[in-house]
Scaffold this motif. Structure first.
Motif, mmCIF file in Angstrom:
data_model
loop_
_atom_site.group_PDB
_atom_site.id
_atom_site.type_symbol
_atom_site.label_atom_id
_atom_site.label_comp_id
_atom_site.label_asym_id
_atom_site.label_seq_id
_atom_site.Cartn_x
_atom_site.Cartn_y
_atom_site.Cartn_z
ATOM 1 N N VAL A 37 -2.627 3.175 4.493
ATOM 2 C CA VAL A 37 -1.252 2.722 4.668
ATOM 3 C C VAL A 37 -0.975 2.211 6.081
ATOM 4 O O VAL A 37 -0.103 1.371 6.287
ATOM 5 C CB VAL A 37 -0.265 3.846 4.272
ATOM 6 N N ASN A 38 -1.732 2.692 7.058
ATOM 7 C CA ASN A 38 -1.558 2.245 8.439
ATOM 8 C C ASN A 38 -2.642 1.266 8.862
ATOM 9 O O ASN A 38 -2.982 1.164 10.045
ATOM 10 C CB ASN A 38 -1.532 3.449 9.384
ATOM 11 N N ILE A 39 -3.184 0.551 7.912
ATOM 12 C CA ILE A 39 -4.242 -0.412 8.166
ATOM 13 C C ILE A 39 -3.784 -1.459 9.192
ATOM 14 O O ILE A 39 -2.598 -1.789 9.276
ATOM 15 C CB ILE A 39 -4.649 -1.106 6.842
ATOM 16 N N ASP A 40 -4.725 -1.935 9.995
ATOM 17 C CA ASP A 40 -4.402 -2.998 10.942
ATOM 18 C C ASP A 40 -3.950 -4.237 10.186
ATOM 19 O O ASP A 40 -4.212 -4.388 8.988
ATOM 20 C CB ASP A 40 -5.628 -3.345 11.793
ATOM 21 N N SER A 41 -3.290 -5.128 10.884
ATOM 22 C CA SER A 41 -2.810 -6.365 10.254
ATOM 23 C C SER A 41 -3.945 -7.072 9.529
ATOM 24 O O SER A 41 -5.061 -7.178 10.038
ATOM 25 C CB SER A 41 -2.213 -7.294 11.302
ATOM 26 N N VAL A 42 -3.651 -7.515 8.330
ATOM 27 C CA VAL A 42 -4.645 -8.204 7.502
ATOM 28 C C VAL A 42 -4.346 -9.698 7.507
ATOM 29 O O VAL A 42 -3.190 -10.103 7.345
ATOM 30 C CB VAL A 42 -4.624 -7.658 6.054
ATOM 31 N N ARG A 43 -5.368 -10.488 7.704
ATOM 32 C CA ARG A 43 -5.184 -11.941 7.680
ATOM 33 C C ARG A 43 -5.860 -12.536 6.451
ATOM 34 O O ARG A 43 -6.820 -11.992 5.933
ATOM 35 C CB ARG A 43 -5.770 -12.565 8.950
ATOM 36 N N GLY A 44 -5.367 -13.678 6.038
ATOM 37 C CA GLY A 44 -5.980 -14.372 4.917
ATOM 38 C C GLY A 44 -5.448 -13.885 3.580
ATOM 39 O O GLY A 44 -4.805 -12.842 3.474
ATOM 40 N N GLU A 45 -5.701 -14.671 2.557
ATOM 41 C CA GLU A 45 -5.243 -14.313 1.213
ATOM 42 C C GLU A 45 -5.942 -13.036 0.744
ATOM 43 O O GLU A 45 -7.116 -12.808 1.032
ATOM 44 C CB GLU A 45 -5.527 -15.454 0.246
ATOM 45 N N VAL A 46 -5.205 -12.219 -0.009
ATOM 46 C CA VAL A 46 -5.696 -10.895 -0.398
ATOM 47 C C VAL A 46 -5.765 -10.753 -1.911
ATOM 48 O O VAL A 46 -4.849 -11.147 -2.628
ATOM 49 C CB VAL A 46 -4.775 -9.790 0.174
ATOM 50 N N VAL A 47 -6.877 -10.180 -2.375
ATOM 51 C CA VAL A 47 -6.968 -9.695 -3.751
ATOM 52 C C VAL A 47 -6.958 -8.177 -3.655
ATOM 53 O O VAL A 47 -7.746 -7.587 -2.912
ATOM 54 C CB VAL A 47 -8.252 -10.177 -4.451
ATOM 55 N N LEU A 48 -6.036 -7.552 -4.359
ATOM 56 C CA LEU A 48 -5.887 -6.102 -4.331
ATOM 57 C C LEU A 48 -6.366 -5.540 -5.666
ATOM 58 O O LEU A 48 -5.850 -5.910 -6.719
ATOM 59 C CB LEU A 48 -4.420 -5.747 -4.095
ATOM 60 N N VAL A 49 -7.365 -4.656 -5.600
ATOM 61 C CA VAL A 49 -7.941 -4.087 -6.818
ATOM 62 C C VAL A 49 -7.677 -2.584 -6.830
ATOM 63 O O VAL A 49 -7.902 -1.901 -5.826
ATOM 64 C CB VAL A 49 -9.458 -4.350 -6.897
ATOM 65 N N ILE A 50 -7.193 -2.087 -7.946
ATOM 66 C CA ILE A 50 -6.896 -0.658 -8.084
ATOM 67 C C ILE A 50 -7.855 -0.047 -9.103
ATOM 68 O O ILE A 50 -7.998 -0.549 -10.220
ATOM 69 C CB ILE A 50 -5.442 -0.437 -8.525
ATOM 70 N N ALA A 51 -8.506 1.024 -8.686
ATOM 71 C CA ALA A 51 -9.504 1.679 -9.536
ATOM 72 C C ALA A 51 -8.837 2.330 -10.744
ATOM 73 O O ALA A 51 -7.631 2.617 -10.731
ATOM 74 C CB ALA A 51 -10.265 2.715 -8.729
ATOM 75 N N ILE A 60 0.844 -1.203 0.000
ATOM 76 C CA ILE A 60 0.000 0.000 0.000
ATOM 77 C C ILE A 60 0.879 1.252 0.000
ATOM 78 O O ILE A 60 0.579 2.235 -0.691
ATOM 79 C CB ILE A 60 -0.948 -0.002 1.210
ATOM 80 N N ALA A 61 1.981 1.220 0.755
ATOM 81 C CA ALA A 61 2.887 2.368 0.787
ATOM 82 C C ALA A 61 3.476 2.634 -0.597
ATOM 83 O O ALA A 61 3.602 3.790 -1.015
ATOM 84 C CB ALA A 61 3.996 2.117 1.811
ATOM 85 N N ALA A 62 3.824 1.577 -1.310
ATOM 86 C CA ALA A 62 4.366 1.734 -2.666
ATOM 87 C C ALA A 62 3.315 2.326 -3.597
ATOM 88 O O ALA A 62 3.611 3.212 -4.404
ATOM 89 C CB ALA A 62 4.841 0.379 -3.191
ATOM 90 N N ILE A 63 2.085 1.844 -3.480
ATOM 91 C CA ILE A 63 1.008 2.370 -4.322
ATOM 92 C C ILE A 63 0.735 3.832 -3.987
ATOM 93 O O ILE A 63 0.464 4.653 -4.878
ATOM 94 C CB ILE A 63 -0.272 1.521 -4.157
ATOM 95 N N ALA A 64 0.833 4.199 -2.698
ATOM 96 C CA ALA A 64 0.618 5.590 -2.281
ATOM 97 C C ALA A 64 1.640 6.521 -2.930
ATOM 98 O O ALA A 64 1.340 7.681 -3.214
ATOM 99 C CB ALA A 64 0.687 5.696 -0.764
ATOM 100 N N GLY A 74 -10.477 2.571 -0.132
ATOM 101 C CA GLY A 74 -10.040 3.928 0.180
ATOM 102 C C GLY A 74 -8.837 4.305 -0.653
ATOM 103 O O GLY A 74 -8.348 3.517 -1.468
ATOM 104 N N TYR A 75 -8.356 5.542 -0.438
ATOM 105 C CA TYR A 75 -7.119 5.959 -1.108
ATOM 106 C C TYR A 75 -5.940 5.333 -0.369
ATOM 107 O O TYR A 75 -5.987 5.140 0.854
ATOM 108 C CB TYR A 75 -7.008 7.487 -1.128
ATOM 109 N N PRO A 76 -4.873 5.002 -1.076
ATOM 110 C CA PRO A 76 -3.749 4.304 -0.429
ATOM 111 C C PRO A 76 -3.180 5.055 0.769
ATOM 112 O O PRO A 76 -2.808 4.437 1.765
ATOM 113 C CB PRO A 76 -2.730 4.138 -1.563
ATOM 114 N N ALA A 77 -3.121 6.395 0.687
ATOM 115 C CA ALA A 77 -2.583 7.167 1.804
ATOM 116 C C ALA A 77 -3.421 6.988 3.067
ATOM 117 O O ALA A 77 -2.908 7.067 4.187
ATOM 118 C CB ALA A 77 -2.497 8.650 1.428
ATOM 119 N N ASP A 78 -4.724 6.755 2.889
ATOM 120 C CA ASP A 78 -5.616 6.578 4.034
ATOM 121 C C ASP A 78 -5.541 5.172 4.612
ATOM 122 O O ASP A 78 -5.953 4.937 5.755
ATOM 123 C CB ASP A 78 -7.070 6.873 3.626
#
Length: 265
Positions: free
Chosen positions: A198-212, A164-168, A192-196
């Protein structure tokens, strides 16, 4: 079963998503080529599938394909499954399909859940055009930003903050959707926007990341100036190309801005 290769989709989390057709095929083929026979064993036990199985994963796929193709030539029906979802989508499978096609053998598909499509739909971002870029690779991010429509990645939960930091830094103006635990009890979509985020709580489970898709509005001078400051560390030529890609202005205009920044340093 008719002779041929059967590409079988399996659940990505919720076993209730296993289709009756998939169960029937897996019970009646002569052999199941599984990415991991132990993982498939759990599905086989749940659905009382007793078909013989063989391992076919990314490290041995090239070695076992010839033998599988010969079995099909001899009249066998063979199913291919990955650990979850559709074989061939960032999983082993496409090589054996290609080999079967090259050999002129029948290939059948038994559709099932696919994380990339499920995540895309859950995001709510435009689906008329999208590009799936496989597992996220920060080295390719600036090139990927040239894709102006929806982008979809797979990502591991332990790297999501860095991602997320890289995308920001590269795509600050594009919303993202973090879709996790698809079809499971804790399924969640965070947008949300990546800057918002970037400090997300720890995420568990496999992730699909979609960019608008990139916004169509033209950036203001102040917005462009912020990105100028961000890319200025690169050489003028490289920074200008980066600036043009991220703002939509011409390369000529971007180069002028970078020269001006250099003169005022």
């Amino acid at each position: 079963m008719q002779t041929g290769l059967y590409i079988v989709g399996t659940p990505i989390g919720n076993l209730s998503d296993m289709s009756p057709r998939a169960i029937d095929v897996l019970k009646n083929v002569d052999l199941v080529a599984a990415e991991d026979t132990r993982v498939f064993g759990k599905i086989a036990t749940h659905f009382d599938i007793k078909t013989p199985r063989v391992s076919c994963h990314e490290h041995n796929e090239r070695e076992v394909i010839d033998g599988l193709i010969e079995k099909i030539r001899g009249g066998a029906a063979i199913a291919v499954v990955s650990d979850a979802g559709m074989p061939g989508i960032s999983d082993p499978g496409f090589r054996i399909v290609r080999a079967a096609r090259d050999a002129g053998l029948p290939v059948y598909v038994i559709p099932g859940p696919t994380a990339v499509i499920s995540g895309l739909v859950l995001s709510g971002f435009p689906t008329d055009r999208f590009t799936f870029c496989g597992f996220f690779d920060e080295k390719k991010l600036r090139e990927d930003n040239k894709i102006r429509h929806t982008i979809v990645y797979y990502e591991s939960p332990n790297r999501i903050k860095t991602t997320i930091a890289a995308i920001a830094r590269v795509m600050p103006e594009r919303k993202i959707a973090i879709v996790r635990e698809i079809t499971k009890i804790h399924e969640e979509t965070i947008i949300g926007y990546p800057a918002d985020l970037v400090n997300i709580d720890s995420v568990r489970g496999e992730v699909v990341l979609v960019i608008a898709p990139a916004p169509e509005h033209k950036m203001t001078d102040s917005e462009i100036s912020e990105i100028v400051n961000d890319v200025f560390a690169n050489s003028t030529k490289d920074a200008a190309a980066d600036l043009a890609m991220r703002t939509g202005i011409s390369k000529k205009e971007a180069y002028k801005r970078m020269l001006k920044k250099s003169e005022n340093k």
